[in-house]
Design an enzyme around this catalytic site. Structure first.
Site, PDB file in Angstrom:
ATOM      1  CB  CYS A   1      -0.899   0.032   1.230  1.00 16.23           C
ATOM      2  SG  CYS A   1      -1.651  -1.542   1.681  1.00 16.23           S
TER       3      CYS A   1
ATOM      4  CB  CYS B   1     -32.564  -0.217  10.719  1.00  7.48           C
ATOM      5  SG  CYS B   1     -32.031  -1.361   9.436  1.00  7.48           S
TER       6      CYS B   1
ATOM      7  CG  HIS C   1     -30.608   1.259  15.744  1.00  3.45           C
ATOM      8  ND1 HIS C   1     -29.920   1.181  16.940  1.00  3.45           N
ATOM      9  CD2 HIS C   1     -30.432   0.063  15.130  1.00  3.45           C
ATOM     10  CE1 HIS C   1     -29.325  -0.010  17.022  1.00  3.45           C
ATOM     11  NE2 HIS C   1     -29.633  -0.709  15.941  1.00  3.45           N
TER      12      HIS C   1
ATOM     13  NE  ARG D   1     -23.257  -3.915  16.471  1.00  3.38           N
ATOM     14  CZ  ARG D   1     -23.837  -4.176  17.631  1.00  3.38           C
ATOM     15  NH1 ARG D   1     -24.898  -4.967  17.690  1.00  3.38           N
ATOM     16  NH2 ARG D   1     -23.367  -3.705  18.746  1.00  3.38           N
TER      17      ARG D   1
ATOM     18  CB  CYS E   1     -28.792  -5.451  13.530  1.00  2.00           C
ATOM     19  SG  CYS E   1     -27.971  -4.578  14.900  1.00  2.00           S
TER      20      CYS E   1
END
Lengths: 269, 157
Positions: free
Chosen positions: A85, A185, A189, A226, A230
């Site tokens: 990189c 969601c 949230h 994640r 969920c």
């Protein structure tokens, strides 16, 4: 017939400065396109004082181990082209500002890409190296390194132009109630942040802190991992990490956090 | 003899029908309430109390219940259930547990005795697609009755 209660939001009042020098915006007026929110908060504000403390100093932040691992990969030549990189991008610090604007429309590819997709694109087409698993350790560590050099900068992910259709798709996914529990969601949230769901204090599900080191699984977690967790918790069939659906959802969720600081690698429970 | 046989068969049918659970797709709601028992067998409040805390029930993930204060971590998404039997009749409680979305339009509360109309139905908590076999409701008919029997004990007056 009863009406649903309105959300009582109770993030705490703490403020976050990392290493005594990088001040982090954890609360700011919501961007206009986050229609149903007036204020946006980092997930950090919903965690206990003990969990919060881990993130205030890089020596205490276990996520920084991933950053160190990625530093080694950054300078290590890999693949048929004999490049690292570093050969093209110089120091990791030269990536400052990049995390803040991703996901982003990529003109060459003709689609919205995530940091993970960019890293793998460089590995495969520019280094002649094998691509990394989307949510694997090397990849998540590298995203943590790229995020870490943008800490304190405001998230500023673009919605308009060619990204718009993807953003709309992400929004649609955000409000779709999936699985046998039929929860979106937004149900958790947006409608319920600040409340307890069993032992969990619900945040706004912002992604400015990713990758997050979770005390629960003691590793750095990527955004799509994640999301997958969920969605699975609604007893639904999840989308795959790196899928067009999760890329769209990431774009949409990222823009709900425009104005918060880049915080990754953060620490959560 | 012929009469006897017919009478006997009729009795059998009647008792089988009585013990057989109402299918999730056959439940009749009137203003959100369900008049008759789903299982035909009286609910057990002690078993209901356990379902409040575990498995596909896990009601206290969203509700506070003082009678279950010995259990840790009660959620706040729904209203506390203390005194719920003063507010609702048995058929109403049965309807709410079976499919709260009939009583409360668009409710966040899952439908515990429903098997149709889901988006991207998974195979429990695996994240995989549902295999295509018969969809099981979150709670069985008897478990709904057990939970209702427990809710009936939540009186303040």
């Amino acid at each position: 017939v009863m009406m649903p209660g309105t959300a009582v939001s109770d993030p705490d009042d703490d403020s976050l400065t990392i290493n005594g020098e990088i001040s982090i915006v954890t609360e700011v007026e919501a961007p206009a396109h986050a229609e149903n929110l007036s204020t946006i908060y980092s997930g950090w504000r919903f965690r206990s004082d003990e969990t919060q403390a881990f993130q205030m100093d890089d020596f205490d932040n276990p996520g920084m181990i991933g950053v160190e691992n990625a530093m080694v990969n950054w300078e290590t030549v890999d693949g048929t082209e004999g490049k690292s990189c570093e050969s093209c991008h110089g120091a990791p610090e030269d990536m400052a500002g990049v995390r803040a604007v991703y996901p982003k429309w990529n003109e060459d590819k003709g689609k919205v890409t995530t940091l993970e997709m960019e890293v793998n694109n460089c590995r495969e087409t520019r280094m002649g190296a094998e691509k990394w698993k989307y949510t694997g350790g090397d990849m998540t560590d590298m995203v943590a390194l790229i995020s870490s050099v943008s800490r304190g900068m405001p998230v500023d992910v673009a919605i308009d132009g060619p990204a718009k259709a993807t953003w709309e798709q992400g929004k649609e996914l955000y409000y779709t109630r999936t699985g046998q529990l039929e929860l979106s969601c937004a149900n958790c949230h947006e409608d319920s942040y600040g409340m307890m769901i069993r032992a969990d204090h619900l945040s706004q599900g912002q992604i400015n802190g990713f990758p997050t080191y979770r005390l629960k699984n003691t590793k750095l977690n990527s955004v799509h991992a994640r999301f997958k967790g969920c969605v699975r918790d609604t007893r639904a069939e999840t989308y795959k990490p790196g899928s067009p659906e999760f890329v769209a959802l990431e774009l949409y969720v990222a823009t709900r956090g425009n104005g918060l600081s880049v915080e990754g690698p953060s620490v959560r429970n | 003899m012929k009469h006897l046989i017919i009478g006997f068969t009729a009795m059998l049918t009647a008792s089988t029908a009585f013990a057989e659970a109402v299918k999730p797709t056959d439940v009749v709601f009137v203003d959100g309430a369900v008049e008759t028992s789903l299982s035909g067998v009286a609910g057990d409040p002690a078993v209901g109390a356990e379902i409040m805390n575990k498995g596909a029930g896990n009601c206290i993930a969203c509700h506070q219940v003082s009678a279950l204060s010995h259990l840790a971590f009660h959620g706040e998404i729904g209203p506390p259930l203390d005194g719920v039997a003063d507010r609702w009749t048995v058929p109403e409680l049965r309807g709410i547990v079976a499919n709260a979305k009939v009583m409360f339009d668009g409710s966040l509360m899952p439908s515990f005795y429903r098997t149709e109309g889901f988006i991207r139905l998974g195979d429990a908590y695996t994240g995989e697609a549902h295999g295509g076999g018969e969809v099981q409701p979150l709670l069985t008919a008897q478990q709904v009755e057990d939970v209702v029997a427990f809710l009936v004990t939540l009186k303040e007056q």
